[in-house]
Design a protein around this motif. Structure first.
Motif, short mmCIF file in Angstrom:
data_model
loop_
_atom_site.label_atom_id
_atom_site.label_comp_id
_atom_site.label_asym_id
_atom_site.label_seq_id
_atom_site.Cartn_x
_atom_site.Cartn_y
_atom_site.Cartn_z
N GLY A 1 0.84 -1.19 0.00
CA GLY A 1 0.00 0.00 0.00
C GLY A 1 0.88 1.24 0.00
O GLY A 1 2.08 1.16 0.18
N GLY A 2 0.26 2.36 -0.19
CA GLY A 2 1.00 3.61 -0.16
C GLY A 2 1.25 4.08 1.26
O GLY A 2 1.01 3.36 2.23
N TRP B 1 -3.15 16.48 4.67
CA TRP B 1 -3.34 15.34 5.55
C TRP B 1 -4.27 14.36 4.85
O TRP B 1 -5.25 14.76 4.22
N GLY B 2 -3.93 13.07 4.90
CA GLY B 2 -4.77 12.05 4.29
C GLY B 2 -4.41 11.70 2.87
O GLY B 2 -4.91 10.71 2.34
N ASP B 3 -3.56 12.49 2.22
CA ASP B 3 -3.10 12.12 0.87
C ASP B 3 -2.36 10.79 0.96
O ASP B 3 -1.63 10.53 1.92
N GLU B 4 -2.54 9.94 -0.04
CA GLU B 4 -1.82 8.66 -0.10
C GLU B 4 -0.69 8.81 -1.11
O GLU B 4 -0.93 9.00 -2.30
N ILE B 5 0.55 8.72 -0.63
CA ILE B 5 1.70 8.83 -1.51
C ILE B 5 1.97 7.45 -2.11
O ILE B 5 2.17 6.47 -1.39
N VAL B 6 1.97 7.39 -3.45
CA VAL B 6 2.19 6.12 -4.15
C VAL B 6 3.48 6.12 -4.95
O VAL B 6 3.93 5.08 -5.42
N GLN C 1 9.22 7.03 -8.86
CA GLN C 1 9.44 5.65 -8.43
C GLN C 1 8.30 5.20 -7.52
O GLN C 1 7.97 5.88 -6.55
N SER C 2 7.71 4.05 -7.82
CA SER C 2 6.65 3.52 -6.98
C SER C 2 7.19 3.23 -5.58
O SER C 2 8.32 2.76 -5.41
N VAL C 3 6.39 3.53 -4.57
CA VAL C 3 6.79 3.27 -3.18
C VAL C 3 5.94 2.16 -2.56
O VAL C 3 6.04 1.90 -1.36
N LEU C 4 5.13 1.51 -3.35
CA LEU C 4 4.17 0.55 -2.82
C LEU C 4 4.82 -0.63 -2.12
O LEU C 4 4.21 -1.24 -1.25
N HIS C 5 6.04 -0.98 -2.48
CA HIS C 5 6.69 -2.14 -1.86
C HIS C 5 7.95 -1.75 -1.07
O HIS C 5 8.78 -2.60 -0.77
N VAL D 1 0.43 11.51 -5.51
CA VAL D 1 -0.55 11.23 -4.46
C VAL D 1 -1.90 10.89 -5.05
O VAL D 1 -2.27 11.35 -6.13
N LYS D 2 -2.60 10.04 -4.30
CA LYS D 2 -4.01 9.79 -4.57
C LYS D 2 -4.77 10.51 -3.46
O LYS D 2 -4.37 10.45 -2.30
#
Length: 114
Positions: A37-38, A57-62, A67-71, A93-94
């Motif tokens: 997840g982000g 606040w609450g933004d999801e950084i992906v 570069q993807s940060v999901l993993h 961000v999402k």
């Protein structure tokens, strides 16, 4: 003198380097307990480049700088967010649960951690 040896930093200098870094003024926490997840923005400090660039606040950084940060581990994420003062940081961000990724760019400034 072809060999180099590691030099230990004086404790006060090492502590200062730990407490001061180039950043944009926000903190994140992994979204969910596992990788995949982000990272959710938990705080955005007032009058910082992050706030001025529109991070919330609450933004999801992906992603960071494309570069993807999901993993990534939490430690690897911190390394990506920190950097030299006066360099740019772009986060993808999402927001509000939407799938669209919005990119926000801010310049790193000297951040002092209390």
């Amino acid at each position: 003198m072809g060999s180099e040896s590691a030099v230990a930093l004086p404790r006060t200098l090492a502590w200062q380097l730990y407490r001061e870094h180039g950043g944009t003024g926000f903190e994140v926490e992994r979204r969910g307990a596992r990788r995949g997840g982000g990272f959710m923005v938990q705080t955005v400090t007032s009058n910082t480049p992050a706030e001025k660039a529109g991070l919330r606040w609450g933004d999801e950084i992906v992603e960071v700088n494309g570069q993807s940060v999901l993993h990534l581990s939490d430690a690897a994420m911190r390394l990506l967010l920190r950097g030299k003062v006066c360099t740019k940081l772009t986060v993808g961000v999402k927001r509000n649960g939407l799938a669209r990724v919005q990119r926000i760019t801010a310049s790193r400034v000297l951040i002092r951690t209390p």
